[in-house]
Design a protein around this motif. Sequence first.
Motif, PDB file in Angstrom:
ATOM      1  N   ASP A 296       0.835  -1.201   0.000  1.00  0.00           N
ATOM      2  CA  ASP A 296       0.000   0.000   0.000  1.00  0.00           C
ATOM      3  C   ASP A 296       0.871   1.252   0.000  1.00  0.00           C
ATOM      4  N   LEU A 297       1.903   1.268   0.837  1.00  0.00           N
ATOM      5  CA  LEU A 297       2.788   2.436   0.915  1.00  0.00           C
ATOM      6  C   LEU A 297       3.470   2.687  -0.437  1.00  0.00           C
ATOM      7  N   LEU A 298       3.939   1.609  -1.074  1.00  0.00           N
ATOM      8  CA  LEU A 298       4.592   1.767  -2.385  1.00  0.00           C
ATOM      9  C   LEU A 298       3.607   2.311  -3.414  1.00  0.00           C
ATOM     10  N   ILE A 300       0.938   4.155  -2.806  1.00  0.00           N
ATOM     11  CA  ILE A 300       0.670   5.572  -2.491  1.00  0.00           C
ATOM     12  C   ILE A 300       1.748   6.442  -3.138  1.00  0.00           C
ATOM     13  N   GLN A 301       3.000   6.034  -2.979  1.00  0.00           N
ATOM     14  CA  GLN A 301       4.103   6.832  -3.517  1.00  0.00           C
ATOM     15  C   GLN A 301       4.053   6.874  -5.049  1.00  0.00           C
ATOM     16  N   ASN A 303       1.598   6.417  -7.041  1.00  0.00           N
ATOM     17  CA  ASN A 303       0.403   7.022  -7.639  1.00  0.00           C
ATOM     18  C   ASN A 303       0.260   8.503  -7.354  1.00  0.00           C
ATOM     19  N   MET A 304       1.264   9.101  -6.754  1.00  0.00           N
ATOM     20  CA  MET A 304       1.194  10.544  -6.532  1.00  0.00           C
ATOM     21  C   MET A 304       1.196  11.253  -7.872  1.00  0.00           C
ATOM     22  N   GLU A 305       0.464  12.370  -7.938  1.00  0.00           N
ATOM     23  CA  GLU A 305       0.435  13.141  -9.177  1.00  0.00           C
ATOM     24  C   GLU A 305       1.761  13.881  -9.304  1.00  0.00           C
ATOM     25  N   PRO A 306       2.544  13.620 -10.350  1.00  0.00           N
ATOM     26  CA  PRO A 306       3.847  14.285 -10.447  1.00  0.00           C
ATOM     27  C   PRO A 306       3.725  15.740 -10.886  1.00  0.00           C
ATOM     28  N   VAL A 313       6.321   9.482 -10.338  1.00  0.00           N
ATOM     29  CA  VAL A 313       7.051   9.334  -9.081  1.00  0.00           C
ATOM     30  C   VAL A 313       7.442   7.868  -8.896  1.00  0.00           C
ATOM     31  N   LEU A 314       8.691   7.645  -8.538  1.00  0.00           N
ATOM     32  CA  LEU A 314       9.197   6.286  -8.352  1.00  0.00           C
ATOM     33  C   LEU A 314       9.429   6.015  -6.872  1.00  0.00           C
ATOM     34  N   ALA A 315       9.379   4.756  -6.510  1.00  0.00           N
ATOM     35  CA  ALA A 315       9.803   4.361  -5.170  1.00  0.00           C
ATOM     36  C   ALA A 315      11.239   3.860  -5.277  1.00  0.00           C
TER      37      ALA A 315
END
Lengths: 365, 365
Positions: A296-298, A300-301, A303-306, A313-315
């Motif tokens: 879920d945390l990955l 969220i990161q 799917n952030m609007e760049p 946005v990459l993890a």
Amino acid sequence: LFLYRCLISQAEVQAFIERCMVAVGTKPHHAHSLAEVLVEGDHRGHYSHGLNRMDMYVKDIRSGICAKDGEPVVEKESAATALVDGKNLLGPVVGNFCMNLAIKKAKEVGIGWVVAHGSNHYGIAGYYAMQALKKNMINIVCKNLSPPDAVDFCLQCTLGTNPISVAAPANDGDSFVLDMATSAVALGKIELHERRKDPIPEGWGCDPQGKLTTDPKKVLTGGGLVPIGGNEDTGGYKGYGLGMMVEVFCGILAGAQYSKHIRTWKVTDRVANLGQCFVAINPEMFAPGFSDRMSDLLSIQRNMEPADPNLPVLAAGDTERMNMKKCEELGGISYHINVVNYMVRAERGGAVHTPLLPCDRLLSS
Amino acid sequence: LFLYRCLISQAEVQAFIERCMVAVGTKPHHAHSLAEVLVEGDHRGHYSHGLNRMDMYVKDIRSGICAKDGEPVVEKESAATALVDGKNLLGPVVGNFCMNLAIKKAKEVGIGWVVAHGSNHYGIAGYYAMQALKKNMINIVCKNLSPPDAVDFCLQCTLGTNPISVAAPANDGDSFVLDMATSAVALGKIELHERRKDPIPEGWGCDPQGKLTTDPKKVLTGGGLVPIGGNEDTGGYKGYGLGMMVEVFCGILAGAQYSKHIRTWKVTDRVANLGQCFVAINPEMFAPGFSDRMSDLLSIQRNMEPADPNLPVLAAGDTERMNMKKCEELGGISYHINVVNYMVRAERGGAVHTPLLPCDRLLSS
């Protein structure tokens, strides 16, 4: 002008490195460990820590500054910790020994914290992280290095780039893999700019007078790397503090060389005696559902609007994942032809005369 | 125009905070724990995490969003690890419980790694580090926070300033104490600039469109903090990765809230359920002579020739050490008179009417 890249299968690179190392007297299973780490470096796109570095290891074994024979030894041990003497063996031999021990302890008591002295360069930290991820363990790896790192802004270099890597497993083989130097950039990036005669961005390095510079040559000749965060205003003291933290976990805790006591990079007048730290943490000993929350945390990161729609946005670990996917699609690792030519020259460490080439395919880059 | 500062003894501040907290229903020994952490914040010079924050804790107890009664509970345990339910108690109550447990485990098996869910704000991490240092232990503490942290450069904030603290004992009471947010700066620094109508340096925060800005107002109204390292060039992705690492060790490992699921800062519509991680490492389980090497490392850093001769190089924790020395010389903590006036106003959380003043002495600043 066309620049060619050579496509070589991982198995072929692995076998080549093993041959070279065995030719200078490395035990076959030690050569195998080293080759695996170097191939994984290239596979993940960290070419500065792959085949390109082989000559350093060949030289270390030939000159006898790094031990050919023996195995690492546990000097002190508790249910959760161990102090290991790496017996001056190749870094990956020490690294695998320590990481396996840490994983074993983490299975039993939730955490294994293993530190080694008497070690050498171990390649990319990400390799060891992968071993822990395969067992669904969280992993921390760090090591100390000889000092090219200048504290903001003083005249001497007293810390290495002291990298730290942290990895955590998510669902379906996904993971978070952070692998970073505690300097703004690694030394290799400065060297690359110098070779291309490009200036470096402000905030990467300083000159011999301790002032920020955009001239890579000044950084490489008596200057130093700047800790993450650049100057005082933007938190450079934090990168300096993180570099110190790594030194505490490695050189200081393990009783290895540390700070300015470490021999200069690539100068092999005496054994390296590097300090390294390998930690495995078993999420099963904590709250249930760890990998679900990680996934879920990955997402969220990711799917952030760049701010820039073309730059999603990459993890941490995603860049490496893309590189590995590319290798799988191509059916091998694509090397710059100069690297391959350099490696097959007979004088290449005097290791072997068997050429790595012919490569499987030439790619125009 | 003269600005006055009030000098108040630590014992008096401690007693005042305890009175205020007990007046709204806090158990006396919980109030004592909270007061100790807040006083230590001021004592170390972190005024943003001291007396100045008391109203938040008073409000949390009065509104019932934070539990008045109960004790933390160990949910799962191994020789080296524990998962603790903080039972929504005050952060310092949970923090002391976890840190003591971690130290106990580290004495026995070399390391104690304890994570808590159901916790609240715990003040400065340095307080817990001090408890470990007193027992000659290395210490790591981190916590997750609600997100004001914008990934470089996206439009949403998905990580908190997620601070991490690492401390290690040296000889004769000396120590290394790193206590840092994984954003370039903490939110309080932006607020301070906004209050003074000063621009912020480039690299601290971004506007609601995700672009770097020097306008603190834009950062506070829909913008976000930038991770350590600033932009991509200077390693901002590293600060982002470190923030994720803290989230993994806290919210994810403990099964607490994490990332954007955490309630907004100072909005108390629901319980915080913060995740926190407390680690103690016993150097005695590793190479002998740890504190000697620590002292040597600290002196290497402090004796570096500074680029500016008027700015000697400090080790992490030195600024706090200087502030504590100043307190000892003055015989108390020097507060801005506005902070003291604010705290003694009768409506101050409705807690008590007993004034903190008269202070021991007025200092012109």
